[in-house]
Every structure is written in C-alpha cells, then in structure tokens.
Motif scaffolding. Structure first.
Motif, mmCIF file in Angstrom:
data_model
loop_
_atom_site.group_PDB
_atom_site.id
_atom_site.type_symbol
_atom_site.label_atom_id
_atom_site.label_comp_id
_atom_site.label_asym_id
_atom_site.label_seq_id
_atom_site.Cartn_x
_atom_site.Cartn_y
_atom_site.Cartn_z
ATOM 1 N N UNK A 122 31.674 -24.024 -29.856
ATOM 2 C CA UNK A 122 30.665 -23.944 -30.909
ATOM 3 C C UNK A 122 30.704 -22.647 -31.705
ATOM 4 N N UNK A 123 31.328 -21.594 -31.185
ATOM 5 C CA UNK A 123 31.229 -20.254 -31.778
ATOM 6 C C UNK A 123 32.616 -19.734 -32.143
ATOM 7 N N UNK A 124 32.790 -19.417 -33.420
ATOM 8 C CA UNK A 124 34.058 -18.930 -33.945
ATOM 9 C C UNK A 124 33.851 -17.546 -34.549
ATOM 10 N N UNK A 125 34.774 -16.620 -34.274
ATOM 11 C CA UNK A 125 34.745 -15.267 -34.833
ATOM 12 C C UNK A 125 35.922 -15.104 -35.779
ATOM 13 N N UNK A 126 35.691 -14.375 -36.867
ATOM 14 C CA UNK A 126 36.779 -14.098 -37.805
ATOM 15 C C UNK A 126 36.708 -12.644 -38.254
ATOM 16 N N UNK A 127 37.857 -12.004 -38.299
ATOM 17 C CA UNK A 127 37.976 -10.650 -38.819
ATOM 18 C C UNK A 127 38.853 -10.677 -40.064
ATOM 19 N N UNK A 128 38.540 -9.812 -41.012
ATOM 20 C CA UNK A 128 39.362 -9.673 -42.197
ATOM 21 C C UNK A 128 39.755 -8.227 -42.410
ATOM 22 N N UNK A 129 40.906 -8.015 -43.057
ATOM 23 C CA UNK A 129 41.431 -6.681 -43.376
ATOM 24 C C UNK A 129 41.802 -5.902 -42.108
ATOM 25 N N UNK A 130 42.413 -6.574 -41.143
ATOM 26 C CA UNK A 130 42.940 -5.890 -39.960
ATOM 27 C C UNK A 130 44.363 -5.454 -40.311
ATOM 28 N N UNK A 131 44.567 -4.148 -40.444
ATOM 29 C CA UNK A 131 45.842 -3.655 -40.969
ATOM 30 C C UNK A 131 46.925 -3.532 -39.908
ATOM 31 N N UNK A 132 46.548 -3.406 -38.640
ATOM 32 C CA UNK A 132 47.563 -3.212 -37.591
ATOM 33 C C UNK A 132 47.163 -3.971 -36.325
ATOM 34 N N UNK A 133 47.293 -5.292 -36.322
ATOM 35 C CA UNK A 133 46.941 -6.051 -35.115
ATOM 36 C C UNK A 133 47.983 -5.844 -34.022
ATOM 37 N N UNK A 134 47.616 -6.181 -32.790
ATOM 38 C CA UNK A 134 48.584 -6.116 -31.700
ATOM 39 C C UNK A 134 49.704 -7.117 -31.971
ATOM 40 N N UNK A 135 50.835 -6.904 -31.324
ATOM 41 C CA UNK A 135 52.031 -7.687 -31.637
ATOM 42 C C UNK A 135 51.847 -9.179 -31.400
ATOM 43 N N UNK A 136 51.071 -9.558 -30.381
ATOM 44 C CA UNK A 136 50.904 -10.990 -30.102
ATOM 45 C C UNK A 136 50.152 -11.689 -31.233
ATOM 46 N N UNK A 137 49.263 -10.973 -31.910
ATOM 47 C CA UNK A 137 48.591 -11.552 -33.074
ATOM 48 C C UNK A 137 49.536 -11.568 -34.266
ATOM 49 N N UNK A 138 50.255 -10.476 -34.453
ATOM 50 C CA UNK A 138 51.208 -10.399 -35.568
ATOM 51 C C UNK A 138 52.262 -11.508 -35.455
ATOM 52 N N UNK A 139 52.692 -11.784 -34.246
ATOM 53 C CA UNK A 139 53.733 -12.801 -34.045
ATOM 54 C C UNK A 139 53.217 -14.223 -34.238
ATOM 55 N N UNK A 140 51.902 -14.391 -34.269
ATOM 56 C CA UNK A 140 51.332 -15.734 -34.392
ATOM 57 C C UNK A 140 50.977 -16.113 -35.825
ATOM 58 N N UNK A 141 51.343 -15.270 -36.793
ATOM 59 C CA UNK A 141 50.964 -15.494 -38.190
ATOM 60 C C UNK A 141 51.497 -16.823 -38.704
ATOM 61 N N UNK A 142 50.636 -17.523 -39.455
ATOM 62 C CA UNK A 142 51.028 -18.752 -40.147
ATOM 63 C C UNK A 142 50.673 -18.571 -41.629
ATOM 64 N N UNK A 143 50.994 -19.558 -42.436
ATOM 65 C CA UNK A 143 50.784 -19.427 -43.875
ATOM 66 C C UNK A 143 49.442 -19.966 -44.335
ATOM 67 N N UNK A 177 36.204 -3.405 -43.357
ATOM 68 C CA UNK A 177 36.810 -4.639 -42.878
ATOM 69 C C UNK A 177 35.700 -5.652 -42.634
ATOM 70 N N UNK A 178 36.078 -6.906 -42.448
ATOM 71 C CA UNK A 178 35.122 -8.010 -42.389
ATOM 72 C C UNK A 178 34.943 -8.502 -40.957
ATOM 73 N N UNK A 179 33.708 -8.882 -40.649
ATOM 74 C CA UNK A 179 33.393 -9.457 -39.346
ATOM 75 C C UNK A 179 32.403 -10.597 -39.570
ATOM 76 N N UNK A 180 32.812 -11.800 -39.199
ATOM 77 C CA UNK A 180 31.951 -12.961 -39.355
ATOM 78 C C UNK A 180 31.927 -13.807 -38.100
ATOM 79 N N UNK A 181 30.789 -14.433 -37.824
ATOM 80 C CA UNK A 181 30.636 -15.351 -36.688
ATOM 81 C C UNK A 181 29.974 -16.623 -37.197
ATOM 82 N N UNK A 182 30.469 -17.764 -36.740
ATOM 83 C CA UNK A 182 30.028 -19.063 -37.238
ATOM 84 C C UNK A 182 29.713 -19.981 -36.064
ATOM 85 N N UNK A 183 28.619 -20.716 -36.196
ATOM 86 C CA UNK A 183 28.133 -21.557 -35.098
ATOM 87 C C UNK A 183 28.008 -22.994 -35.604
ATOM 88 N N UNK A 184 28.667 -23.917 -34.912
ATOM 89 C CA UNK A 184 28.713 -25.306 -35.380
ATOM 90 C C UNK A 184 27.359 -25.992 -35.321
#
Length: 353
Positions: A122-143, A177-184
C-alpha cells in the motif's frame, strides 16, 4: 541489504513489463487511467497499510528546510511531493532507507536518479534528484517508470531501514531533492477532484513525515519552512479554499482526462501563500514564479480574499484577480505599471476550478 539483487534475467523481464502509463517523478505524474489501484495482495513486499518509518531518511543537521506538500513551484499545478533543501555550506547529504523497503523502479534523466521503493503493497516511496546512488540502484536503471501500485512489479533490490541508498547534492539551482510517499488507500480531496485524480501521484500523495516515529516526525516538522510564519501541523496538501481566490485555477472549463506528464495540457494558475508569508502566483506553462512579499503594500493572504485583490509582483507589473458570483476567476495581468483603481473591463482571462 536484506536481499540479493535479482538476477539479470529478472531485470530484463522487469524492463519488458512497463505499462503504457509513463511516470516521471520530477513532474509529479502517474497513471492517467483515472481508476483505482489494482488489488495489492499479490505484491512481493507484503501488505501493511499502517507501516512506520523508524530511521531518518537523511542527516537532518545538514538540511536547511523542508517544503511540504502543496508548495508552489514553476511548471506545477500541485506539488505532490516534498522538497528537501540542503544547507548552503554542505556539499552533499546521505540518503537512507527510512524503513525496510524494496526497489521496484529507477530512472535516470542524464543528470540524476529517481528511485522508487515499495515499503508495503500500500505504501510507495519516491526520491528525486539523487545524484550518486549506490551501485545496485545505478545498475537497475531503466528508461521508463511504472504505475505507483503495480502489484506485478518485481523487487529489484531489498534495503533495510537505515541502509544507505546513496548521496545527493540536490539540484544545481536550488540544492534540493525530492521526497514523496504515496498510499493506495488514502486519497487527497481537491475542490475539483476531476482535475487531479487522473494522476496517481496527485490522488495518493501523503505527508512523508507522518509515517515516522514521533521523535523523528517532530524533528522533521521543525524543519518546515522557509520561516518565519507559524509552521503547519500537517503537510498542507491541496491549497484551494472554496469561496476565495486561493488555490489552483484552470483556463478551460473542460476537464481533460489525460494530463500531460502530470500537468494539464493547458495553463493552470496557482495562487497561495508560502511558509515565509510570500504570496506566489504560478502559471503552468511559464518558468517564472511571481511573488508578493510579506509586508509589501499589496500583500494579502489569498485564503482571505473573497471578492477581488490586485498583487504587484517582484517580477514586474501586477496580477488583478476578481472572483465572480458563478465561481470563476477573472485575472488581468500586466508586466509593468502599478495596480489600477478598479478591475479592467477587458483584457482579462477567465479561470475555472
């Protein structure tokens, strides 16, 4: 990490699963189908509608202030996430997982990263403008992004509460940077829901700081600003007030069912007071944010204006707003000169809720 990065094959499978609704966090948009989220019982993370965040999402001592939901920014008709501003003397800040959570999507715009996490079905978090994420996040990038509450979205990486997800210097212009939380299961109510509810992030935005334990929540609320006005007891949310000039307005009477990247396909007008008392006027297709400062001769809180008012703005000229008996708003805009003694008989634009 609580879990291991999913296999590369699973990652490719996830890339092929994206829906036609493209989600861009920077523009606060979401699925535009207008319907409710699909049943979330099948999501990998598990159900918990009353989840609690137990760890700060960043180093709060390095934060200058936080702008809550509904603050006025250029190109927005509603800000469905919060803005976190880094102190001028701080180069970058860490970003931590505030709760056990699963990465389900991350996009890259050529400058910074926008990761999306599922804390529960039910709960989703989103961050925006993260300039240097850890490698596992960087490697998971999609378009492309995915709908917020896609129960079929595969977990890409699992993070534990307090685990580092990256560092950020924020945007070049504002150091934020951006921080948002969304609840279904929780929905915002606007004066005209039809204008906003086709967009998931508008419809399901909640105050991120209300999910934290009480001590952390109080620390974060103390950072709401910029000051000096008394700080709100909530993230503010929708800014419209019935019977006044305050809030979002639209220059077509028709309600479009397919917003463009979270914005309308026409020019909205947003009128509201910020936490330092400044009245801001924003028109959706313009890059300018027009301001009337607290203490200025033509300053008035738009939530108190029930008939008409003229604002002389720092960008030059004035906005003269006149509320009509039928609930519409007439707006006269001149880029130079001072407020006239009465509302002009022509040359104005009519706006609708």
């Amino acid at each position: 990490m609580r879990g291991i990065v999913k296999s590369y094959g699973a990652k490719i499978w996830a890339k092929q699963l994206w829906k036609t609704s493209v989600v861009f966090f920077l523009l606060a948009c979401g699925s535009d189908d207008g319907g409710e989220p699909p049943p979330s019982s099948g999501c990998e993370t598990g159900s918990n509608p009353n989840i609690t965040f137990t760890t700060s999402f960043t180093d709060l001592d390095a934060i200058a202030h936080i702008e809550p939901l509904g603050e006025l920014q250029a190109f927005h008709n509603f800000s469905a996430h919060t803005y976190v501003f880094i102190k001028p003397g701080v180069t970058e800040v860490p970003v931590y997982a505030p709760v056990d959570m699963d990465l389900v999507n991350v996009t890259f715009n050529g400058t910074d990263y926008q990761p999306m996490f599922r804390a529960s079905c039910e709960v989703v978090l989103r961050f925006g403008h993260i300039t240097n994420p850890v490698s596992t996040i960087r490697d998971a990038v999609v378009t492309q992004g995915i709908p917020l509450f896609d129960a079929q979205a595969s977990t890409l990486v699992s993070f534990s509460a307090g685990e580092l997800i990256g560092t950020t210097s924020g945007t070049v212009q504002a150091k934020s940077f951006d921080f948002g939380v969304y609840h279904s299961e929780r929905q915002l109510t606007f004066l005209n829901n039809d204008r906003f509810h086709p967009v998931e992030t508008f419809r399901h935005a909640t105050c991120p700081y209300d999910y934290f334990t009480s001590d952390l929540r109080n620390q974060m609320y103390d950072l709401f600003g910029p000051k000096p006005l008394a700080q709100p007891l909530s993230c503010r949310g929708p800014r419209g007030r019935a019977g006044t000039i305050a809030g979002p307005w639209f220059d077509t009477e028709e309600v479009f069912s397919t917003p463009y990247h979270g914005q309308t396909e026409f020019s909205p007008l947003l009128v509201a007071t910020t936490l330092d008392g400044t009245v801001k006027l924003v028109r959706g297709t313009e890059s300018n944010v027009h301001r009337t400062l607290l203490g200025a001769a033509t300053h008035a809180d738009p939530e108190d204006v029930t008939t008409e008012h003229c604002y002389e703005v720092e960008s030059g000229g004035y906005f003269y707003l006149q509320l009509q008996a039928d609930g519409t708003l007439r707006v006269a805009r001149e880029t130079s000169g001072s407020c006239p003694s009465e509302f002009p008989s022509s040359g104005y634009i009519t706006y609708y809720r």
